[in-house]
Design an enzyme around this catalytic site. Structure first.
Site, PDB file in Angstrom:
ATOM      1  N   GLU A 263      27.965  -4.776   3.242  1.00 50.51           N
ATOM      2  CA  GLU A 263      28.423  -5.512   2.060  1.00 50.51           C
ATOM      3  C   GLU A 263      27.336  -6.400   1.456  1.00 50.51           C
ATOM      4  OE1 GLU A 263      32.704  -6.604   1.835  1.00 50.51           O
ATOM      5  OE2 GLU A 263      32.502  -6.744   4.014  1.00 50.51           O
ATOM      6  N   HIS A 265      25.469  -8.477  -1.244  1.00 52.15           N
ATOM      7  CA  HIS A 265      25.873  -9.160  -2.482  1.00 52.15           C
ATOM      8  C   HIS A 265      24.645  -9.752  -3.173  1.00 52.15           C
ATOM      9  CE1 HIS A 265      30.149  -8.548  -2.132  1.00 52.15           C
ATOM     10  NE2 HIS A 265      30.141  -8.995  -0.882  1.00 52.15           N
TER      11      HIS A 265
END
Length: 290
Positions: A263, A265
């Site tokens: 994930e 970001h």
């Protein structure tokens, strides 16, 4: 290279004026800082339920970050002292050319400004439900921002005049935006799997990625005259040159032996000239530009 962050889930990351990496821990209500090669220092926020996300240097030597769940824009010093200002669902934040902090307020559809003395101003965006997301200074003494649900790029002058530029691709859902080395604004389209470019006249170009479902999230100008961006959907990092040549790079292996959803970001150019990426799975990744 991976630096594991046991204290939480990194989301936003930037390099501060102190030469350290600063990052938010979105689910734990914390802000961390890291000098590469050393142990991280973690500052616990109070209250801890604000959901800190985007973080950026201010013109005052402190770091500024947004808490979308807590409804606050915050300033934190190197020793962890926090000053909070109320805001409505803030997300992206940046220092403006006027010495003030500018930020996007997603739900009400406004751009906010906090002056050095703390005075507040809010500017309405003529796009109901448009959800302004990230914001960055442009080359023209104005701020440029993405409208995630309005499917447009916006420009707000220092006195609050707003202009919107609709995107050619429906459902593009732009998120990250940054000023490129070519004096244009570069942005990512998380809904369409594309990288976009808009010049100050409003001319828009779009560059499709290899995987339309790669979900690009954040974008920065790199140290190599190119733009770097995270691919949340495919756990990769991308690079695009001003003429549109695209490369993608895998994230470092976490060595756990099991499949890992990293994930990615936020990302930033670190004090060492490398690209550092915040991984919500619990780490900071470091990539060396080619």
């Amino acid at each position: 290279m991976l630096t594991m962050i046991d204290a939480g889930a990194p989301y936003g990351i930037t390099t501060g004026p102190d030469g350290e990496l600063w990052f938010t821990l979105v689910h734990q209500g914390r802000v961390g800082r890291l000098r590469p090669g050393h142990a991280p220092v973690i500052h616990q926020l109070d209250p801890a339920d604000g959901g800190p996300t985007v973080i950026t240097p201010g013109p005052d030597g402190a770091m500024w970050f947004t808490e979308g769940q807590g409804g606050r824009v915050c300033r934190i010093t190197a020793d962890g002292e926090v000053t909070a200002y109320p805001a409505d669902s803030p997300f992206g934040i940046t220092a403006g050319p006027d010495g003030a902090m500018w930020f996007a307020q997603m739900q009400p559809g406004r751009i906010g400004r906090i002056a050095p003395g703390g005075d507040r101003a809010d500017f309405e965006i003529p796009s109901p439900g448009g959800m302004p997301a990230f914001i960055t200074p442009g080359p023209d003494e104005a701020l440029w921002f993405t409208l995630n649900q309005g499917n447009a790029i916006g420009r707000v002058s220092l006195t609050g005049e707003v202009a919107l530029h609709p995107l050619p691709t429906e459902g593009a859902a732009p998120v990250g935006i940054t000023l490129g080395p070519d004096a244009a604004l570069w942005f990512v389209e998380i809904g369409a799997g594309q990288i976009g470019r808009i010049d100050p006249t409003g001319k828009i170009d779009e560059y499709p990625l290899a995987d339309p479902a790669s979900r690009p999230h954040a974008i920065i100008a790199g140290p190599d005259n190119a733009l770097w961006f995270t691919l949340w959907g495919t756990d990769r990092v991308g690079r695009i040159t001003p003429d549109g040549a695209i490369q993608e790079f895998p994230l470092p292996d976490h060595g756990g032996g099991e499949p890992w959803k990293a994930e990615p970001h936020g990302l930033t150019v670190g004090p060492d000239g490398a690209i550092w990426i915040a991984l919500e799975a619990g780490a900071l990744a470091r990539l060396t530009p080619p």
